[in-house]
Scaffold this motif. Structure first.
Motif, PDB file in Angstrom:
ATOM      1  N   TYR A 190     -16.090  -0.708   1.564  1.00 53.97           N
ATOM      2  CA  TYR A 190     -14.801  -0.227   1.071  1.00 53.97           C
ATOM      3  C   TYR A 190     -14.430  -0.713  -0.328  1.00 53.97           C
ATOM      4  CZ  TYR A 190     -12.976   1.636   5.525  1.00 53.97           C
ATOM      5  OH  TYR A 190     -12.743   2.368   6.653  1.00 53.97           O
ATOM      6  N   THR A 191     -13.674   0.137  -0.993  1.00 56.34           N
ATOM      7  CA  THR A 191     -12.845  -0.228  -2.129  1.00 56.34           C
ATOM      8  C   THR A 191     -11.500   0.448  -1.895  1.00 56.34           C
ATOM      9  OG1 THR A 191     -14.659  -0.447  -3.710  1.00 56.34           O
ATOM     10  CG2 THR A 191     -12.482   0.019  -4.608  1.00 56.34           C
ATOM     11  N   ASN A 192     -10.415  -0.279  -2.024  1.00 52.74           N
ATOM     12  CA  ASN A 192      -9.095   0.318  -1.848  1.00 52.74           C
ATOM     13  C   ASN A 192      -8.524   0.754  -3.189  1.00 52.74           C
ATOM     14  OD1 ASN A 192      -8.584   0.473   0.853  1.00 52.74           O
ATOM     15  ND2 ASN A 192      -7.590  -1.518   1.002  1.00 52.74           N
ATOM     16  N   THR A 193      -7.904   1.914  -3.208  1.00 55.11           N
ATOM     17  CA  THR A 193      -7.213   2.383  -4.410  1.00 55.11           C
ATOM     18  C   THR A 193      -5.719   2.394  -4.142  1.00 55.11           C
ATOM     19  OG1 THR A 193      -7.538   4.690  -3.703  1.00 55.11           O
ATOM     20  CG2 THR A 193      -9.148   3.748  -5.221  1.00 55.11           C
ATOM     21  N   TYR A 194      -4.960   1.877  -5.098  1.00 53.33           N
ATOM     22  CA  TYR A 194      -3.517   1.752  -4.951  1.00 53.33           C
ATOM     23  C   TYR A 194      -2.816   2.291  -6.194  1.00 53.33           C
ATOM     24  CZ  TYR A 194      -4.985  -2.013  -1.708  1.00 53.33           C
ATOM     25  OH  TYR A 194      -5.575  -2.740  -0.717  1.00 53.33           O
ATOM     26  N   MET A 195      -1.582   2.731  -5.991  1.00 55.66           N
ATOM     27  CA  MET A 195      -0.669   2.986  -7.109  1.00 55.66           C
ATOM     28  C   MET A 195       0.717   2.499  -6.717  1.00 55.66           C
ATOM     29  SD  MET A 195      -1.737   6.612  -8.820  1.00 55.66           S
ATOM     30  CE  MET A 195      -0.866   6.137 -10.329  1.00 55.66           C
ATOM     31  N   THR A 196       1.365   1.825  -7.670  1.00 57.67           N
ATOM     32  CA  THR A 196       2.736   1.369  -7.466  1.00 57.67           C
ATOM     33  C   THR A 196       3.474   1.491  -8.777  1.00 57.67           C
ATOM     34  OG1 THR A 196       1.823  -0.303  -5.998  1.00 57.67           O
ATOM     35  CG2 THR A 196       4.157  -0.467  -6.516  1.00 57.67           C
ATOM     36  N   ASP A 197       4.727   1.824  -8.707  1.00 53.74           N
ATOM     37  CA  ASP A 197       5.513   1.980  -9.939  1.00 53.74           C
ATOM     38  C   ASP A 197       5.573   0.671 -10.721  1.00 53.74           C
ATOM     39  OD1 ASP A 197       6.612   4.749 -10.142  1.00 53.74           O
ATOM     40  OD2 ASP A 197       7.251   4.281  -8.109  1.00 53.74           O
ATOM     41  N   SER A 198       5.788   0.820 -12.014  1.00 51.80           N
ATOM     42  CA  SER A 198       5.557  -0.292 -12.940  1.00 51.80           C
ATOM     43  C   SER A 198       6.608  -1.386 -12.923  1.00 51.80           C
ATOM     44  CB  SER A 198       5.416   0.243 -14.363  1.00 51.80           C
ATOM     45  OG  SER A 198       6.511   1.075 -14.683  1.00 51.80           O
ATOM     46  N   ASP A 199       7.639  -1.268 -12.125  1.00 52.96           N
ATOM     47  CA  ASP A 199       8.629  -2.343 -12.108  1.00 52.96           C
ATOM     48  C   ASP A 199       8.539  -3.227 -10.871  1.00 52.96           C
ATOM     49  OD1 ASP A 199       9.415  -0.175 -10.694  1.00 52.96           O
ATOM     50  OD2 ASP A 199      11.499  -0.171 -11.341  1.00 52.96           O
ATOM     51  N   ILE A 200       7.374  -3.265 -10.256  1.00 53.05           N
ATOM     52  CA  ILE A 200       7.122  -4.268  -9.209  1.00 53.05           C
ATOM     53  C   ILE A 200       6.167  -5.300  -9.782  1.00 53.05           C
ATOM     54  CG2 ILE A 200       6.112  -4.775  -6.962  1.00 53.05           C
ATOM     55  CD1 ILE A 200       6.900  -2.127  -5.994  1.00 53.05           C
ATOM     56  N   GLU A 201       6.531  -6.556  -9.641  1.00 49.81           N
ATOM     57  CA  GLU A 201       5.665  -7.657 -10.049  1.00 49.81           C
ATOM     58  C   GLU A 201       5.355  -8.542  -8.852  1.00 49.81           C
ATOM     59  OE1 GLU A 201       7.266  -9.859 -13.294  1.00 49.81           O
ATOM     60  OE2 GLU A 201       6.816  -8.304 -14.777  1.00 49.81           O
ATOM     61  N   ASP A 202       4.312  -9.337  -9.026  1.00 51.06           N
ATOM     62  CA  ASP A 202       3.926 -10.364  -8.055  1.00 51.06           C
ATOM     63  C   ASP A 202       3.521  -9.800  -6.701  1.00 51.06           C
ATOM     64  OD1 ASP A 202       4.179 -12.365  -9.877  1.00 51.06           O
ATOM     65  OD2 ASP A 202       6.197 -12.947  -9.271  1.00 51.06           O
ATOM     66  N   VAL A 203       2.812  -8.693  -6.712  1.00 50.81           N
ATOM     67  CA  VAL A 203       2.177  -8.201  -5.491  1.00 50.81           C
ATOM     68  C   VAL A 203       0.863  -8.955  -5.328  1.00 50.81           C
ATOM     69  CG1 VAL A 203       1.198  -6.185  -4.331  1.00 50.81           C
ATOM     70  CG2 VAL A 203       3.219  -5.927  -5.779  1.00 50.81           C
ATOM     71  N   ALA A 204       0.557  -9.370  -4.111  1.00 45.34           N
ATOM     72  CA  ALA A 204      -0.700 -10.087  -3.851  1.00 45.34           C
ATOM     73  C   ALA A 204      -1.713  -9.113  -3.280  1.00 45.34           C
ATOM     74  CB  ALA A 204      -0.458 -11.238  -2.879  1.00 45.34           C
ATOM     75  N   TYR A 205      -2.856  -8.990  -3.940  1.00 48.02           N
ATOM     76  CA  TYR A 205      -3.906  -8.083  -3.498  1.00 48.02           C
ATOM     77  C   TYR A 205      -5.028  -8.872  -2.849  1.00 48.02           C
ATOM     78  CZ  TYR A 205      -1.288  -5.073  -6.561  1.00 48.02           C
ATOM     79  OH  TYR A 205      -0.274  -4.372  -7.150  1.00 48.02           O
ATOM     80  N   TYR A 206      -5.298  -8.576  -1.604  1.00 43.66           N
ATOM     81  CA  TYR A 206      -6.302  -9.303  -0.841  1.00 43.66           C
ATOM     82  C   TYR A 206      -7.540  -8.437  -0.623  1.00 43.66           C
ATOM     83  CZ  TYR A 206      -2.326 -12.332   0.372  1.00 43.66           C
ATOM     84  OH  TYR A 206      -1.246 -13.171   0.323  1.00 43.66           O
ATOM     85  N   VAL A 207      -8.681  -9.086  -0.445  1.00 42.89           N
ATOM     86  CA  VAL A 207      -9.916  -8.331  -0.205  1.00 42.89           C
ATOM     87  C   VAL A 207     -10.155  -8.093   1.287  1.00 42.89           C
ATOM     88  CG1 VAL A 207     -11.015  -9.163  -2.312  1.00 42.89           C
ATOM     89  CG2 VAL A 207     -11.348 -10.423  -0.177  1.00 42.89           C
ATOM     90  N   ASN A 208      -9.342  -8.688   2.144  1.00 45.42           N
ATOM     91  CA  ASN A 208      -9.551  -8.490   3.582  1.00 45.42           C
ATOM     92  C   ASN A 208      -8.293  -8.009   4.308  1.00 45.42           C
ATOM     93  OD1 ASN A 208      -8.242 -10.975   3.258  1.00 45.42           O
ATOM     94  ND2 ASN A 208      -9.053 -11.767   5.182  1.00 45.42           N
ATOM     95  N   SER A 209      -7.299  -7.563   3.565  1.00 40.89           N
ATOM     96  CA  SER A 209      -6.107  -6.977   4.180  1.00 40.89           C
ATOM     97  C   SER A 209      -5.350  -6.210   3.103  1.00 40.89           C
ATOM     98  CB  SER A 209      -5.207  -8.048   4.813  1.00 40.89           C
ATOM     99  OG  SER A 209      -4.755  -8.968   3.840  1.00 40.89           O
TER     100      SER A 209
END
Length: 542
Positions: free
Chosen positions: A511-530
């Motif tokens: 897997y590779t996950n693809t994401y999009m989120t609007d530009s005014d969210i900060e400090d999202v944590a991206y994990y490789v197993n969830s």
């Protein structure tokens, strides 16, 4: 629900894990200064499907896990970088031989109803997972604990399970042998606490906010089934002053084209699994993220359903699809073609586990046809029994299944029918074994080969293929108690070789996950197993 910025709808964007918060005021519309406090801390994200259950003991899927991760906290939790750190436990003492863990529960850890989180909450929850009557699919994760496996298999008593609340704030756990990744294991949902009085008062306690109690950063406030789940900041959480978001709404929009358009029109603030047609358009967009995901996309074979009762037929199917074409032209998210079960990303004393193990087969259409003919001859079939490939309802899964269908026709000469079901029904159908060939994905709950290979244990409720191999089970059991890391990995390589020789499934890609989120969210944590965590996220002024 969309956040508002001084009366104007704002847009959001996904960012890598950011170390700091944005500070100071920014210029808003018409030159007005907008402070952080004036931005509504609410986001709307797409969960795609209804979570089958929000009971930690019964959940098995990534959708349920994603929501649970925001509502609960165990003895250990993950930090922004995905490392295991103490959560509800403020301290842990490990015996010299590495088998006895004594946890001290934080004094300020409380439930969303304001009552203290106690050691008894953990003892009850873990033993409930092990109770054969609970039928938890992940009970085997507790088998490392003394007496756990025997109790879960009906061969021992709950009194012999070495999970003991010494007092309200002290939990003692004894393992069968030392386990170097026990802290990582404890970050999983199977090890979350529960209030006994809540669970036993109502069998449907986890079906809605009226009876739902949790102890994490957020609490459940609305569940409109098949429409949305709403969670709000839990003011009782011991770290509540570090939580900026006041509300997260999980919508359930399954069609990729639809939810992509909803993102583009500001109806959704976060989406994942972009439709393939959108990837080229968005790949240079700063709102776009492509993150490796420690799991395997595959098609399971039911080894008790013809024609997949024959190993040569299974291997023929596995060799007859062009994985590189599938990943480059159909999914197009940057996945890696898979010729084994364990993904890349596991560091061993010799290097990367996957690179050491290599590929167990390759595409070879002529060899696939020969194997198919041999398998049919062994079974006495003049024609191959009709095959139906099942997948859970999703535009992306549909396109993938259609491509695989065409490849099997062109490269193997086999006509395959397609069928799909909604996720919850699909899980029930495959669990009952009512399939021949079915799509599945498995994400390692922690970064170790055993987390992937456990899926095909003979007694694993997650193993829907009906495949059982005693040597495979034995090797994994030996690996779990082996203290020499090099020897442990060698045992796991041997186990994977057995799995990939018998092939009760065909791996397709890592897997590779693809994401999009609007530009005014900060400090999202991206994990490789969830899926990503919004625990530290904040909405900032444009």
């Amino acid at each position: 629900m969309k956040k508002m910025l001084v009366g104007m709808t704002a847009t959001l964007a996904l960012s890598s894990v950011l170390a700091g918060c944005s500070g100071g005021a920014e210029e808003g519309q018409e030159g007005a200064a907008v402070s952080q406090e004036e931005v509504e801390q609410e986001i709307t994200v797409n969960a795609m499907t209804e979570p089958p259950t929000l009971d930690p003991a019964l959940s098995t899927d990534t959708t349920s896990f994603w929501i649970l991760d925001h509502m609960f906290e165990g003895l250990y939790t993950q930090d922004k970088e995905g490392e295991a750190v103490l959560g509800v436990a403020e301290d842990v003492n490990i015996s010299e031989d590495g088998t006895v863990y004594t946890f001290t529960i934080r004094e300020d850890a409380v439930w969303s109803d304001g009552t203290p989180v106690t050691a008894e909450n953990f003892e009850y929850a873990w033993k409930r997972v092990l109770d054969p009557a609970t039928a938890s699919a992940f009970a085997f994760y507790l088998y490392y604990i003394e007496g756990a496996e025997a109790y879960n298999k009906g061969e021992g008593s709950v009194e012999d399970v070495a999970i003991n609340a010494v007092d309200e704030r002290t939990l003692e756990v004894t393992l069968n042998s030392p386990l170097g990744y026990f802290d990582k294991l404890l970050t999983q949902r199977t090890f979350l606490p529960l209030k006994q009085e809540v669970v036993e008062a109502d069998p449907n306690w986890a079906a809605g906010p009226e009876t739902y109690i949790s102890n994490g950063p957020f609490e459940l406030t609305e569940w409109s089934h098949n429409e949305q789940v709403v969670i709000e900041k839990n003011e009782e959480y011991f770290n509540a002053d570090q939580i900026d978001l006041q509300q997260i709404t999980f919508e359930m929009v399954n069609d990729a084209t639809t939810y992509y358009q909803m993102f583009k029109t500001d109806e959704l603030d976060f989406i994942m699994t972009l439709p393939p047609d959108a990837l080229d358009a968005e790949k240079d967009n700063p709102e776009f993220q492509s993150i490796p995901y420690y799991g395997t996309y595959m098609y399971m074979f039911n080894v008790e359903q013809e024609p997949f009762t024959n190993q040569k037929v299974r291997k023929a199917f596995a060799m007859a699809i062009d994985r590189e074409s599938l990943t480059e032209n159909v999914s197009r998210a940057g996945e890696s073609p898979a010729y084994a079960m364990v993904p890349t990303g596991v560091t061993t004393p010799e290097g990367d586990f996957r690179e050491e193990g290599g590929a167990y087969f390759e595409e070879d259409y002529e060899e696939a046809k020969r194997l198919l003919e041999e398998g049919m001859a062994e079974e006495g079939w003049d024609t191959l029994p009709e095959v139906t490939l099942m997948y859970n309802t999703s535009e992306n899964h549909k396109k993938f299944a259609e491509a695989v269908q065409e490849m099997l026709k062109q490269n193997l000469g086999v006509e395959v029918q397609l069928a799909n079901q909604e996720w919850k029904t699909y899980l029930e159908t495959t669990e009952q074994g009512n399939f021949q060939m079915a799509r599945m994905g498995w994400i390692g709950s922690f970064i170790d080969p055993v987390a992937n290979l456990d899926y095909y244990l003979g007694d694993s409720p997650n193993n829907r293929t009906n495949w059982v191999n005693e040597d495979y089970d034995r090797l994994i059991a030996e690996a779990k108690v082996e203290q020499d890391e090099a020897k442990r990995f060698e045992l796991l390589h041997q186990a994977e070789e057995i799995l990939m020789t018998d092939l009760p499934f065909m791996p397709v890609y890592f897997y590779t996950n693809t994401y999009m989120t609007d530009s005014d969210i900060e400090d999202v944590a991206y994990y490789v197993n969830s899926y990503p965590s919004f625990k530290w996220a904040q909405v900032v002024p444009e």
